[in-house]
Design a protein around this motif. Structure first.
Motif, PDB file in Angstrom:
ATOM      1  N   ILE A   1      19.205  20.804 -10.258  1.00 17.25           N
ATOM      2  CA  ILE A   1      20.274  20.464 -11.066  1.00 17.25           C
ATOM      3  C   ILE A   1      21.945  21.768 -10.312  1.00 17.25           C
ATOM      4  CG2 ILE A   1      21.463  19.977 -12.794  1.00 17.25           C
ATOM      5  CD1 ILE A   1      19.802  18.202 -13.836  1.00 17.25           C
ATOM      6  N   LEU A   2      20.658  22.716 -10.407  1.00 12.59           N
ATOM      7  CA  LEU A   2      21.907  24.041 -10.406  1.00 12.59           C
ATOM      8  C   LEU A   2      21.424  24.508  -9.208  1.00 12.59           C
ATOM      9  CD1 LEU A   2      19.881  26.232 -13.152  1.00 12.59           C
ATOM     10  CD2 LEU A   2      21.735  25.132 -13.577  1.00 12.59           C
ATOM     11  N   LEU A   3      20.704  24.116  -8.238  1.00 14.58           N
ATOM     12  CA  LEU A   3      20.862  24.356  -7.138  1.00 14.58           C
ATOM     13  C   LEU A   3      22.298  23.484  -6.514  1.00 14.58           C
ATOM     14  CD1 LEU A   3      17.201  24.858  -5.383  1.00 14.58           C
ATOM     15  CD2 LEU A   3      19.026  27.031  -5.300  1.00 14.58           C
ATOM     16  N   LEU A   4      21.878  22.125  -6.327  1.00 15.03           N
ATOM     17  CA  LEU A   4      22.840  20.894  -6.042  1.00 15.03           C
ATOM     18  C   LEU A   4      24.645  21.663  -7.198  1.00 15.03           C
ATOM     19  CD1 LEU A   4      20.869  17.680  -6.485  1.00 15.03           C
ATOM     20  CD2 LEU A   4      21.660  19.083  -4.813  1.00 15.03           C
TER      21      LEU A   4
ATOM     22  N   LEU B   1       5.065  17.173 -18.929  1.00 10.89           N
ATOM     23  CA  LEU B   1       7.109  16.411 -18.675  1.00 10.89           C
ATOM     24  C   LEU B   1       7.512  18.669 -18.708  1.00 10.89           C
ATOM     25  CD1 LEU B   1       9.231  14.993 -18.695  1.00 10.89           C
ATOM     26  CD2 LEU B   1       9.772  15.220 -21.381  1.00 10.89           C
ATOM     27  N   THR B   2       6.818  18.618 -19.202  1.00 19.08           N
ATOM     28  CA  THR B   2       7.496  20.587 -19.267  1.00 19.08           C
ATOM     29  C   THR B   2       7.587  20.708 -17.719  1.00 19.08           C
ATOM     30  OG1 THR B   2       5.886  21.045 -21.575  1.00 19.08           O
ATOM     31  CG2 THR B   2       7.593  22.707 -20.327  1.00 19.08           C
ATOM     32  N   ASN B   3       6.686  20.974 -16.944  1.00 20.72           N
ATOM     33  CA  ASN B   3       6.544  21.578 -15.638  1.00 20.72           C
ATOM     34  C   ASN B   3       7.189  21.119 -14.836  1.00 20.72           C
ATOM     35  OD1 ASN B   3       4.578  23.676 -16.674  1.00 20.72           O
ATOM     36  ND2 ASN B   3       2.780  22.600 -15.223  1.00 20.72           N
ATOM     37  N   PRO B   4       7.412  19.347 -14.511  1.00 23.38           N
ATOM     38  CA  PRO B   4       8.640  18.939 -13.814  1.00 23.38           C
ATOM     39  C   PRO B   4       9.822  19.155 -14.016  1.00 23.38           C
ATOM     40  CG  PRO B   4       6.706  17.565 -14.738  1.00 23.38           C
ATOM     41  CD  PRO B   4       6.726  18.639 -15.213  1.00 23.38           C
TER      42      PRO B   4
ATOM     43  N   PHE C   1       6.490  19.515  -7.745  1.00 22.33           N
ATOM     44  CA  PHE C   1       6.770  20.646  -8.794  1.00 22.33           C
ATOM     45  C   PHE C   1       7.291  21.261  -8.036  1.00 22.33           C
ATOM     46  CE2 PHE C   1       5.882  16.544 -10.880  1.00 22.33           C
ATOM     47  CZ  PHE C   1       6.575  15.958 -10.890  1.00 22.33           C
ATOM     48  N   GLU C   2       5.713  22.314  -7.722  1.00 26.62           N
ATOM     49  CA  GLU C   2       5.803  23.640  -7.770  1.00 26.62           C
ATOM     50  C   GLU C   2       6.075  23.347  -6.218  1.00 26.62           C
ATOM     51  OE1 GLU C   2       1.532  25.769  -8.293  1.00 26.62           O
ATOM     52  OE2 GLU C   2       2.218  25.523  -9.789  1.00 26.62           O
ATOM     53  N   GLU C   3       5.337  22.944  -5.199  1.00 25.68           N
ATOM     54  CA  GLU C   3       6.157  23.011  -4.120  1.00 25.68           C
ATOM     55  C   GLU C   3       7.802  23.065  -3.640  1.00 25.68           C
ATOM     56  OE1 GLU C   3       4.734  23.748  -1.323  1.00 25.68           O
ATOM     57  OE2 GLU C   3       2.913  23.983  -2.862  1.00 25.68           O
ATOM     58  N   PHE C   4       8.101  22.121  -4.490  1.00 25.11           N
ATOM     59  CA  PHE C   4      10.112  22.092  -4.722  1.00 25.11           C
ATOM     60  C   PHE C   4      10.132  23.113  -5.129  1.00 25.11           C
ATOM     61  CE2 PHE C   4      13.663  22.392  -6.939  1.00 25.11           C
ATOM     62  CZ  PHE C   4      14.136  21.250  -5.242  1.00 25.11           C
TER      63      PHE C   4
ATOM     64  N   TYR D   1       9.924  23.084 -13.363  1.00 23.88           N
ATOM     65  CA  TYR D   1       9.807  23.679 -11.241  1.00 23.88           C
ATOM     66  C   TYR D   1      10.732  22.759 -10.691  1.00 23.88           C
ATOM     67  CZ  TYR D   1       5.528  25.552 -13.654  1.00 23.88           C
ATOM     68  OH  TYR D   1       4.944  26.513 -14.193  1.00 23.88           O
ATOM     69  N   PHE D   2      11.795  21.633 -11.030  1.00 26.50           N
ATOM     70  CA  PHE D   2      12.118  20.786 -10.271  1.00 26.50           C
ATOM     71  C   PHE D   2      13.221  20.149 -10.688  1.00 26.50           C
ATOM     72  CE2 PHE D   2      12.756  15.590  -9.045  1.00 26.50           C
ATOM     73  CZ  PHE D   2      12.975  16.306  -7.835  1.00 26.50           C
ATOM     74  N   VAL D   3      13.036  19.989 -11.753  1.00 25.64           N
ATOM     75  CA  VAL D   3      14.762  18.990 -12.462  1.00 25.64           C
ATOM     76  C   VAL D   3      15.766  20.107 -12.452  1.00 25.64           C
ATOM     77  CG1 VAL D   3      16.011  17.889 -14.280  1.00 25.64           C
ATOM     78  CG2 VAL D   3      13.301  17.248 -13.984  1.00 25.64           C
ATOM     79  N   ILE D   4      15.401  21.328 -13.771  1.00 30.60           N
ATOM     80  CA  ILE D   4      16.413  22.325 -14.038  1.00 30.60           C
ATOM     81  C   ILE D   4      16.947  23.088 -12.487  1.00 30.60           C
ATOM     82  CG2 ILE D   4      16.652  24.442 -14.976  1.00 30.60           C
ATOM     83  CD1 ILE D   4      15.138  23.456 -17.406  1.00 30.60           C
TER      84      ILE D   4
END
Length: 308
Positions: free
Chosen positions: A154-157, A142-145, A216-219, A148-151
């Motif tokens: 959201i911030l970029l959007l 859960l931590t890496n997704p 997640f790293e790729e994003f 690396y992705f969710v936070i």
């Protein structure tokens, strides 16, 4: 012979033209120079960079094959001052998150003390790891997704980025690029299964890599970082810079594998020789396919191939 046939360059001519253009690029020359410096440092401390050289040679071959089977991604138009400020702010957020997640990796690999506390960040990571461990049996599932992705998404959007501009839109010859890059790790994994690797264990390895890194790293590095850099720089420089940052981000791993002797110096040299090349491959796949599917699948399968 028709006029069209005369005007159409052969595969050999296309390959020669692509290689000539690539090796005239200052970004390419900077990448090569940095790689050579890293290799020299490793040699000076008794480590061998030949595995990295073999990997980079293979990557170059597959990049050329990809170039011959895709069309270049058109460079974006010049951004105005307002858009440029927005992109700088987005990059600042991305660099902050890359730095914080990189520090977490340094803690894990004992490059910095494990009990190092970063206000606000450490409590969040600890809470995610505890919940992930209790729920999924792995601290990172859960931590890496989330990190690396969710936070970052959201911030970029919130800062004005659009989903299609983050590698989440329509791609270009995604299936073809995926096949080109994934055929070798797929065959290697199949060979390992035939020669005794348990299929269910292989599935667990692939799942673990998918949840720990993969998409997640790729994003974070391609969908977020590379696309933002590409709005400000040429495609070549955006590709090389994200690869360098991706390599340095793995300094903790480098310290575990190459920290003696030399410490941080050989750790950084190793990430330049090994992980930077992989970052170049992932970034090039993304650049030519314009979508995160192909680099994510290759990332998962490549890591899994060496984890079985």
């Amino acid at each position: 012979m028709t006029a069209h046939a005369l005007a159409t360059p052969s595969v050999r001519q296309q390959a020669q033209s692509t290689l000539s253009e690539t090796f005239r690029s200052r970004a390419t020359l900077a990448f090569i120079a940095l790689w050579v410096i890293g290799a020299v440092v490793l040699l000076a401390y008794g480590h061998t960079p030949w595995g990295g050289l073999a990997s980079l040679t293979g990557i170059t071959v597959f990049m050329l094959i990809t170039a011959l089977n895709t069309q270049p991604n058109p460079h974006l138009v010049e951004v105005d001052a307002g858009e440029r400020r927005k992109i700088y702010l987005q990059l600042a957020v991305i660099f902050l998150l890359i730095g914080l997640t990189g520090l977490r990796g340094m803690q894990f690999h004992d490059l910095i003390p494990f009990n190092t506390v970063i206000p606000g960040w450490t409590p969040l990571v600890d809470a995610l790891e505890r919940f992930s461990g209790r729920t999924f049996g792995n601290d990172n599932y859960l931590t890496n997704p989330v990190l690396y992705f969710v936070i970052p998404l959201i911030l970029l959007l919130l800062l004005g980025a659009k989903l299609p501009d983050l590698g989440l839109g329509r791609g270009h010859r995604v299936l073809r690029v995926t096949f080109i890059w994934c055929i070798v790790p797929v065959l290697a994994i199949a060979y390992l299964i035939v020669n005794g690797a348990l299929l269910n264990w292989v599935g667990q390895v692939i799942l673990s890599n998918a949840l720990n890194n993969g998409f997640f790293e790729e994003f974070l590095f391609r969908g977020a970082l590379q696309t933002r850099l590409r709005r400000l720089l040429s495609p070549g420089w955006a590709l090389v810079l994200q690869a360098v940052i991706f390599g340095v981000w793995h300094v903790g791993l480098g310290y575990s594998n190459f920290g003696e002797p030399g410490g941080v110096l050989t750790a950084l040299a190793s990430t330049i020789v090994f992980q930077m090349g992989l970052g170049l491959a992932f970034g090039y796949i993304f650049e030519r396919s314009r979508n995160l599917v192909a680099p994510s699948l290759f990332h998962v399968l490549y890591n899994s191939m060496f984890s079985i």
